[in-house]
Design a protein around this motif. Structure first.
Motif, PDB file in Angstrom:
ATOM      1  N   LEU A 116      -1.764   6.423  16.794  1.00 58.48           N
ATOM      2  CA  LEU A 116      -0.565   5.786  16.045  1.00 58.48           C
ATOM      3  C   LEU A 116      -0.339   4.395  16.396  1.00 58.48           C
ATOM      4  N   MET A 117       0.102   3.743  15.592  1.00 55.77           N
ATOM      5  CA  MET A 117       0.392   2.325  15.663  1.00 55.77           C
ATOM      6  C   MET A 117       1.672   2.077  15.390  1.00 55.77           C
ATOM      7  N   ILE A 118       2.503   1.617  16.398  1.00 60.04           N
ATOM      8  CA  ILE A 118       4.069   1.283  16.085  1.00 60.04           C
ATOM      9  C   ILE A 118       4.164  -0.107  15.911  1.00 60.04           C
ATOM     10  N   THR A 119       4.440  -0.660  14.710  1.00 61.18           N
ATOM     11  CA  THR A 119       4.037  -2.123  14.562  1.00 61.18           C
ATOM     12  C   THR A 119       5.749  -2.782  14.943  1.00 61.18           C
ATOM     13  N   ILE A 179      -7.439  -3.992  14.036  1.00 55.64           N
ATOM     14  CA  ILE A 179      -6.945  -2.994  15.022  1.00 55.64           C
ATOM     15  C   ILE A 179      -6.784  -1.760  14.238  1.00 55.64           C
ATOM     16  N   TYR A 180      -6.247  -1.839  13.380  1.00 57.62           N
ATOM     17  CA  TYR A 180      -6.016  -0.758  12.541  1.00 57.62           C
ATOM     18  C   TYR A 180      -7.134  -0.077  11.867  1.00 57.62           C
ATOM     19  N   HIS A 181      -8.172  -0.783  11.484  1.00 62.21           N
ATOM     20  CA  HIS A 181      -9.490  -0.125  11.056  1.00 62.21           C
ATOM     21  C   HIS A 181     -10.082   0.340  12.175  1.00 62.21           C
ATOM     22  N   GLN A 182     -10.014  -0.247  13.646  1.00 63.73           N
ATOM     23  CA  GLN A 182     -10.490   0.312  14.682  1.00 63.73           C
ATOM     24  C   GLN A 182     -10.209   1.647  15.051  1.00 63.73           C
ATOM     25  N   MET A 183      -9.148   1.970  14.791  1.00 59.10           N
ATOM     26  CA  MET A 183      -8.592   3.353  15.249  1.00 59.10           C
ATOM     27  C   MET A 183      -9.183   4.502  14.322  1.00 59.10           C
ATOM     28  N   PRO A 184      -9.576   5.603  15.332  1.00 64.19           N
ATOM     29  CA  PRO A 184     -10.280   6.618  14.458  1.00 64.19           C
ATOM     30  C   PRO A 184      -9.349   7.484  13.707  1.00 64.19           C
ATOM     31  N   GLU A 185      -9.811   7.923  12.681  1.00 54.98           N
ATOM     32  CA  GLU A 185      -9.086   9.184  11.953  1.00 54.98           C
ATOM     33  C   GLU A 185      -8.848  10.267  12.698  1.00 54.98           C
ATOM     34  N   PRO A 186      -7.730  11.143  12.501  1.00 53.61           N
ATOM     35  CA  PRO A 186      -6.709  10.743  11.609  1.00 53.61           C
ATOM     36  C   PRO A 186      -5.612   9.591  12.435  1.00 53.61           C
ATOM     37  N   LYS A 187      -5.015   8.777  11.517  1.00 52.67           N
ATOM     38  CA  LYS A 187      -4.188   7.803  12.420  1.00 52.67           C
ATOM     39  C   LYS A 187      -2.955   7.484  11.235  1.00 52.67           C
ATOM     40  N   TRP A 188      -1.948   7.133  12.146  1.00 49.67           N
ATOM     41  CA  TRP A 188      -0.455   7.102  11.556  1.00 49.67           C
ATOM     42  C   TRP A 188       0.032   5.545  11.906  1.00 49.67           C
ATOM     43  N   VAL A 189       0.995   5.224  11.147  1.00 51.77           N
ATOM     44  CA  VAL A 189       1.738   3.943  11.322  1.00 51.77           C
ATOM     45  C   VAL A 189       3.166   4.141  11.207  1.00 51.77           C
ATOM     46  N   ILE A 241       0.804  -1.015   0.088  1.00 54.08           N
ATOM     47  CA  ILE A 241       0.004   0.001  -0.016  1.00 54.08           C
ATOM     48  C   ILE A 241       1.011   1.429   0.073  1.00 54.08           C
ATOM     49  N   PRO A 242       0.916   2.206  -0.780  1.00 56.65           N
ATOM     50  CA  PRO A 242       1.518   3.348  -0.932  1.00 56.65           C
ATOM     51  C   PRO A 242       1.295   4.347   0.353  1.00 56.65           C
ATOM     52  N   ASP A 243       2.523   5.054   0.435  1.00 54.95           N
ATOM     53  CA  ASP A 243       2.439   6.134   1.635  1.00 54.95           C
ATOM     54  C   ASP A 243       1.232   6.792   1.605  1.00 54.95           C
ATOM     55  N   LYS A 266       1.954  -4.173   3.191  1.00 53.26           N
ATOM     56  CA  LYS A 266       1.160  -5.161   2.510  1.00 53.26           C
ATOM     57  C   LYS A 266      -0.298  -5.100   3.207  1.00 53.26           C
ATOM     58  N   ILE A 267      -0.395  -5.112   4.403  1.00 54.45           N
ATOM     59  CA  ILE A 267      -1.706  -5.102   5.335  1.00 54.45           C
ATOM     60  C   ILE A 267      -2.200  -3.750   5.560  1.00 54.45           C
ATOM     61  N   ILE A 268      -1.385  -2.714   5.982  1.00 53.75           N
ATOM     62  CA  ILE A 268      -1.990  -1.475   6.295  1.00 53.75           C
ATOM     63  C   ILE A 268      -1.042  -0.260   5.658  1.00 53.75           C
ATOM     64  N   PRO A 269      -1.248   0.822   5.650  1.00 52.33           N
ATOM     65  CA  PRO A 269      -0.608   1.845   4.983  1.00 52.33           C
ATOM     66  C   PRO A 269       0.591   2.406   6.177  1.00 52.33           C
ATOM     67  N   VAL A 270       1.586   2.556   5.742  1.00 48.30           N
ATOM     68  CA  VAL A 270       2.712   3.035   6.550  1.00 48.30           C
ATOM     69  C   VAL A 270       3.138   4.282   6.313  1.00 48.30           C
TER      70      VAL A 270
END
Ligand code: SF4
Lengths: 212, 147
Positions: free
Chosen positions: A108-111, A126-136, A35-37, A161-165
């Protein structure tokens, strides 16, 4: 419980197993491309839908100074991330001392760690459950590309591959300093975000065909 | 300290009771015929001199020509341990009798070997994948498995 389905299940016919297998196979099949930036595609939608005035600066300041993190530590990088939180490195200097067990309160999700395909549907949820705006922030070699496990049969080759970073922090594992640097990069990125459209780029209804 | 019981000792006692089941013996491992495995394991667990009441692990090795399943058990009473091995020579549907009736702890480990190596444990009540998901193609720890 037996399930009848048109797909033939070879190893188990329990409903729970079949469901799990189906979900993982779906995620895997839909995750061939990275997934692109989000900068490349997220802004556009936001710009069209949110009209604000000069609270831009305040918004960006508030967002970048209160990065609350969701919990996602599948492997060893989690240790360095915990060190980052601890008093010696003190992530609370950046307004992010609060760990959120609920993704609903996180931005923010730090993977921090290797992701297996079996875990992938849950991380995406989990990513989809985070409200916007969100970052990884993808932390560590595993987060970026799968690292040393890249060619393994059960490892996702990179979280993108799974979520935008948004930000990639290399290392195996990255030192807390490197992670803090990555967080600062993200803060700079957030700082640049404009919720307000650039007025000079909008057509001015009073002056036909001309910009303000 | 737990010491390995020399294979010689095990064999000398086993060969009287189970003639012909021992195929090969190393320094401290005993290779037995796979269909007599439950009887041998039962004997090792209960017989007075052995009392191997604790199963440390089960693992499997793919040697191309055959699969080898390895069992290590320990006697907490006598502080000695032994290694038992069985082989299956087919790649299509290798089968080994399950030890779950003798050692309860064999349950998950047999499932793991089934999952990753594709060895079927006959008599296991719930033999299905444990790590990988339903729908995964093949058994990835086999040497000839390719993504
Ligand atoms: S990058 Fe290194 S330290 Fe981080 S999860 Fe992967 S293997 Fe572990």
């Amino acid at each position: 419980m037996e399930v009848s389905n048109d797909k033939e299940y070879i190893y188990s016919s329990t409903e729970l197993d079949c469901d799990e297998g189906r979900i993982i196979e779906e995620v895997k099949a839909g995750s061939r491309e990275s997934i692109p930036d989000p900068d490349a595609w997220l802004d556009e939608d936001l710009r069209r839908n949110i009209i604000l005035t000069s609270v831009d600066w305040v918004l960006d300041w508030a967002r970048r100074s209160s990065l609350w993190t969701a919990i996602c530590y599948p492997a060893c990088c989690g240790m360095e991330w915990m060190a980052t939180l601890s008093p010696r490195f003190d992530a609370s200097r950046f307004g992010m001392e609060i760990m959120r067990a609920s993704p609903r309160q996180a931005d923010l999700m730090i993977t921090a760690g290797t992701l297996t395909w079996k875990m992938a549907p849950n991380v995406r949820r989990i990513y989809h459950q985070m409200p916007e705006p969100k970052w990884v922030i993808a932390m560590g070699a595993c987060g970026i590309s799968g690292g040393i496990f890249r060619s393994s049969y059960n490892v996702v080759p990179g979280y993108n591959k799974i979520i935008p970073v948004d930000v990639y922090v290399p290392g195996c594992p990255p030192r807390p300093e490197a992670l803090i640097y990555g967080i600062q990069m993200l803060q700079k990125k957030i700082n640049k975000a404009k919720a307000v459209p650039d007025l000079s780029e909008l057509p001015n209804p009073l002056k036909k065909g001309k910009k303000v | 300290m737990i010491v390995a019981l020399p294979a010689k000792e095990i064999i000398s006692q086993l060969s009287d009771k189970f003639p012909g089941v021992i195929e090969e013996a190393g320094q401290d491992s005993v290779l037995v015929k796979s269909d007599s495995l439950p009887a041998v394991a039962e004997h090792l667990k209960t017989a007075a001199g052995f009392k191997f009441d604790y199963l440390n692990y089960i693992t499997a090795v793919d040697y191309y020509q055959y699969f080898e399943v390895v069992y290590q058990m320990t006697s907490l009473e006598h502080n000695h341990s032994a290694i038992l091995k069985v082989r299956c020579h087919t790649r299509d549907n290798p089968t080994v009798p399950s030890l779950i009736g003798i050692y309860q702890g064999a349950d998950f480990q047999e499932r793991e070997i089934y999952d990753l190596m594709g060895i079927t444990f006959e008599g296991h009540p719930n033999l299905k994948r444990i790590f990988l998901w339903e729908g995964f193609d093949g058994h990835p720890l086999r040497k000839d498995w390719n993504q």
